[in-house]
Design an enzyme around this catalytic site. Structure first.
Site, PDB file in Angstrom:
ATOM      1  N   LYS A 125      35.266  53.325  49.980  1.00 45.02           N
ATOM      2  CA  LYS A 125      34.173  52.658  50.714  1.00 45.02           C
ATOM      3  C   LYS A 125      34.748  51.370  51.285  1.00 45.02           C
ATOM      4  CE  LYS A 125      32.584  50.899  46.247  1.00 45.02           C
ATOM      5  NZ  LYS A 125      31.542  50.951  45.236  1.00 45.02           N
ATOM      6  N   ASN A 171      36.267  48.646  49.231  1.00 47.28           N
ATOM      7  CA  ASN A 171      37.566  48.867  48.581  1.00 47.28           C
ATOM      8  C   ASN A 171      38.705  48.941  49.583  1.00 47.28           C
ATOM      9  OD1 ASN A 171      36.861  48.817  45.872  1.00 47.28           O
ATOM     10  ND2 ASN A 171      36.391  50.992  45.789  1.00 47.28           N
ATOM     11  N   GLY A 207      35.579  37.968  43.120  1.00 43.45           N
ATOM     12  CA  GLY A 207      34.894  39.258  42.994  1.00 43.45           C
ATOM     13  C   GLY A 207      34.649  39.603  41.540  1.00 43.45           C
ATOM     14  N   ASP A 258      36.467  56.660  45.020  1.00 42.52           N
ATOM     15  CA  ASP A 258      35.451  55.631  45.296  1.00 42.52           C
ATOM     16  C   ASP A 258      35.758  54.929  46.611  1.00 42.52           C
ATOM     17  OD1 ASP A 258      34.081  52.704  43.558  1.00 42.52           O
ATOM     18  OD2 ASP A 258      33.208  54.129  44.969  1.00 42.52           O
ATOM     19  N   LYS A 264      36.876  40.990  36.664  1.00 43.55           N
ATOM     20  CA  LYS A 264      36.598  39.951  37.655  1.00 43.55           C
ATOM     21  C   LYS A 264      37.930  39.610  38.304  1.00 43.55           C
ATOM     22  CE  LYS A 264      36.744  35.905  34.644  1.00 43.55           C
ATOM     23  NZ  LYS A 264      35.920  34.883  34.007  1.00 43.55           N
ATOM     24  N   VAL A 265      37.871  39.182  39.541  1.00 37.57           N
ATOM     25  CA  VAL A 265      39.081  38.893  40.298  1.00 37.57           C
ATOM     26  C   VAL A 265      39.078  37.431  40.685  1.00 37.57           C
ATOM     27  CG1 VAL A 265      40.415  39.418  42.374  1.00 37.57           C
ATOM     28  CG2 VAL A 265      39.189  41.237  41.199  1.00 37.57           C
ATOM     29  N   GLY A 296      33.188  43.020  39.161  1.00 33.90           N
ATOM     30  CA  GLY A 296      32.767  44.431  39.270  1.00 33.90           C
ATOM     31  C   GLY A 296      32.556  44.985  37.882  1.00 33.90           C
TER      32      GLY A 296
END
Ligand code: 6PV
Length: 279
Positions: free
Chosen positions: A133, A136, A17, A131, A23-24, A19
């Protein structure tokens, strides 16, 4: 190098991921062979957002709940910050909803209870998520939800005011007061987002959404206005829908308000939505 220390303890694998500033990467803890998620942030790229990361890390150290992703370790080097986090093999709730079209009421109820439990805990600790959603909310190995806050998205390139842009992804979950840029209560905005989330779980699509962000905002602001009643009033008064919408949205408690409310209650009782002209 910056990765020297993290590589003492973890084997890094693919990026799962990105964002904006974070980064993950999927990784494996060498001693236990357990999978972890490592969120890697570049301090220079974070710029004046760096304090926000410190706040998040302190928050994470203070949050221990069965439906919030666990923080295991923090490593800070001259250029990077690494957060070693719980890995959720089930991926994002977002992808899961898409894969199933929509969830059954039973499954939606179980997931929603977990979300409410996590948010009640976060609010109880004095934080707000802001946030919420399905991107998440991750699914763990027991098919339970884990709340994350991936929110370090890049500052809006367009230089738009943060509120107007709600830069983190889609504004579809944002409460009316938030998109109006008003001072808002974080926990109240979270409650609104949970309502949108429940709708998305049960329907598989969003209550307020449009390709054009400003149209999404309009839909969020009009949320509770009933289209049939607006149509009936615009035909009766021989005025455009927009002008009727304006008049209703002022909530002046004048005759227009009364007629709108009474039409709405007629409709709610299953009666035909019409005014005293030949229907
Ligand atoms: C395609 O995705 C897949 C596919 C298959 C498996 C996985 N598994 C998987 N597991 C774990 C993660 C993760 C956990 C925690 C954090 C974090 O940022 N914690 C900080 C945090 O939670 N603060 C906080 C929480 C509550 C209140 C206040 C603050 C970040 C990432 C992950 O990320 C991938 C991203 C991708 C973009 N969307 C978001 C998730 N992915 C993901």
């Amino acid at each position: 190098g910056d990765y020297e220390e993290i590589l003492k303890y973890y084997e890094l694998h693919e990026t799962i991921g990105t964002g904006g500033f974070a980064k993950v990467k999927l990784a494996r803890h060498l001693l236990t062979a357990e999978k972890v998620a490592i969120k890697i942030m570049d301090k220079a790229a974070l710029g004046d957002d760096l304090p926000r990361v410190k706040i998040e890390i302190d928050a994470m150290k203070n949050l221990s709940h069965q439906h919030i992703c666990r923080l295991y370790q923090v490593i800070e080097t001259s250029k990077k910050i690494f957060m070693v986090l719980e890995y959720c093999p089930g991926g994002e709730l977002f992808d899961y909803i898409i894969s199933k079209d929509r969830l059954s009421e039973e499954e939606a109820r179980v997931f929603f209870r977990q979300i409410v439990s996590a948010i009640a805990y976060v609010h109880g600790k004095g934080y707000a998520h802001r946030d919420l959603k399905p991107e998440n909310l991750l699914i763990d190995k027991e098919h339970n939800l884990k709340l994350i806050d991936f929110g370090l998205c890049a500052k809006p390139k367009g230089g738009l005011d943060y509120h107007l842009n709600t830069c983190c992804g889609s504004p579809a979950y944002a409460a009316p007061e938030l998109i109006q840029g008003k001072a808002y209560i974080g926990s109240e905005a979270d409650i609104w987002s949970m309502g949108v989330l429940l709708y998305a779980l049960l329907c598989g699509f969003l209550p307020f959404d449009d390709a054009n962000v400003m149209v999404t905002y309009k839909k969020i602001m009009l949320g509770h206005i009933d289209e049939d009643c607006v149509t009936e009033l615009s035909v009766f008064h021989k005025q455009s829908r927009e002008s009727i919408l304006e008049l209703i949205s002022e909530w002046k408690y004048d005759h227009m308000s009364a007629t709108y409310f009474l039409l709405q209650s007629k409709k709610a009782r299953g009666k035909h939505v019409c005014l005293r002209v030949p229907c």
